[in-house]
Design an enzyme around this catalytic site. Structure first.
Site: not given
Length: 393
Positions: A139, A187-188, A234, A337
């Site tokens: 990621d 992005e996060e 992704d 995550h």
């Protein structure tokens, strides 16, 4: 004349679809894998990305410099552009955080802005703020490395093709095709994912390109109009991914990529396959096993896409009419995550296989059959496959 102008976008689309030429078995067999460049500790492509790289931090800048150095050193024919923006975040205490997208473009020689349709290959390179020390290998460090490998693999073939076509009389509608690598920042989410706290770089770039106009009477009015397909990678790199087809209008492109995957499996070229020669050699039972495809909607008809929407960097582009091919597993990898989304938990074979599938897809899209010279690389990969028994780092 008015009728011709009205039909032009459709004619370009039909030209693109009809011109699509698959790679031969010989080319698929000789496509080079990344080899040691994907080693998680010393690999020239992947290792420098496997670090914390939160937007606006020195780690983020270091990874971006790694990308710049790669293109400037190995792919000098690619045009590099940095797109900068700033935004406050829920954790910045009122401070503007900088977000920097890297755009690497390779267009046909002599082409002019607004006359080139581009395949966009996309991944984000920032990492999540929490948990502390989060790497984000799937990621999206590994997807970024895959794109670098794809760009390097097709580069010389692009040059050879364009040099050959320059000597011929060529239909402009078919020949004005380029490729872009978009490495997006921000992005996060910094705190909790929502419309404001996410996709910082993607939103800024899509908005900027919407209002960046090419010369009057150009075939493509803006850089957004020039994107023929936006392929977003992704969460790739975990074992046994399950990637559906999400959008009806690009299900045909999904099926093209799925066909590449299946052909590579049939040719015993995917290292994660239970039927790869290196794995078969270590089994007592040599009977072929069932192939677990990555792209699981491969056999569905044109209306058989899974559907659904996963929020990701494609959203601001899709909202502006760009066609999207989203390559993301559903369900997400277990490490999503989590602190153990690191290099040690990547499945090496799966990472290399995705790199090969994406590279072959780009090569087919760019009509590169007959323009590759890979023999020495292929011999190296065969040797590595025969001596490697590992499936995880």
């Amino acid at each position: 004349m008015l009728l011709l102008l009205a039909l032009l976008p459709l004619s370009l689309f039909l030209s693109l679809c009809s011109a699509y030429t698959t790679l031969s078995d010989s080319t698929l067999k000789t496509l080079p894998g990344p080899g040691t460049d994907f080693d998680i500790r010393k690999g020239a492509l992947l290792a420098p990305i496997l670090r914390t790289r939160v937007s606006g931090t020195p780690g983020n800048a270091a990874v971006r410099q790694h990308f710049l150095d790669f293109f400037q050193t190995h792919l000098p024919s690619w045009n590099l552009e940095l797109h900068n923006s700033t935004s406050k975040t829920p954790t910045s205490n009122g401070k503007e955080i900088e977000f920097v997208n890297l755009i690497a473009t390779r267009d046909p020689p002599g082409s002019t802005p607004g006359e080139v349709a581009r395949l966009a290959l996309v991944a984000h390179y920032d990492s999540k703020l929490t948990p502390t020390g989060f790497i984000g290998a799937t990621d999206s460090a590994a997807p970024c490395a895959m794109l670098l490998h794809a760009a390097r693999t097709i580069d010389k073939a692009l040059t050879k093709k364009w040099e050959a076509k320059a000597k011929e009389s060529v239909d402009e509608l078919q020949e004005q095709m380029g490729v872009q690598i978009l490495l997006l920042d921000g992005e996060e989410a910094f705190k909790v994912w929502n419309a404001q706290d996410s996709l910082y770089g993607a939103k800024a770039l899509a908005s900027a390109w919407e209002h960046e106009y090419h010369p009057v009477m150009s075939t493509y009015r803006t850089p957004l109009d020039a994107i023929s397909l936006f392929v977003l990678l992704d969460l790739l790199g975990a074992k046994a991914p399950n990637v559906p087809s999400y959008f009806k209008t690009t299900h045909w492109a999904y099926k093209h990529m799925a066909n590449i995957e299946q052909r590579l499996r049939d040719l015993k070229q995917l290292k994660s396959s239970p039927n790869h020669p290196a794995k078969m050699a270590k089994r007592k039972n040599k009977k072929p096993r069932i192939e677990p495809n990555f792209l699981v909607d491969a056999n569905k008809g044109e209306d058989g896409y899974t559907g659904g929407l996963i929020e990701d960097d494609h959203i601001p582009f899709m909202a502006r009419g760009v066609e999207i091919l989203h390559i993301i597993p559903s369900p997400f990898p277990r490490v999503w995550h989590e602190i153990d989304d690191d290099g040690e938990h990547l499945d090496t074979d799966t990472v290399e296989d995705w790199a090969k599938v994406v590279t072959a897809f780009a090569a087919e899209w760019m009509e590169l059959e007959g323009f590759f010279e890979f023999e020495k690389h292929a011999e190296r990969d065969v040797e590595e496959a025969a001596t490697s028994g590992k499936t995880e780092l």
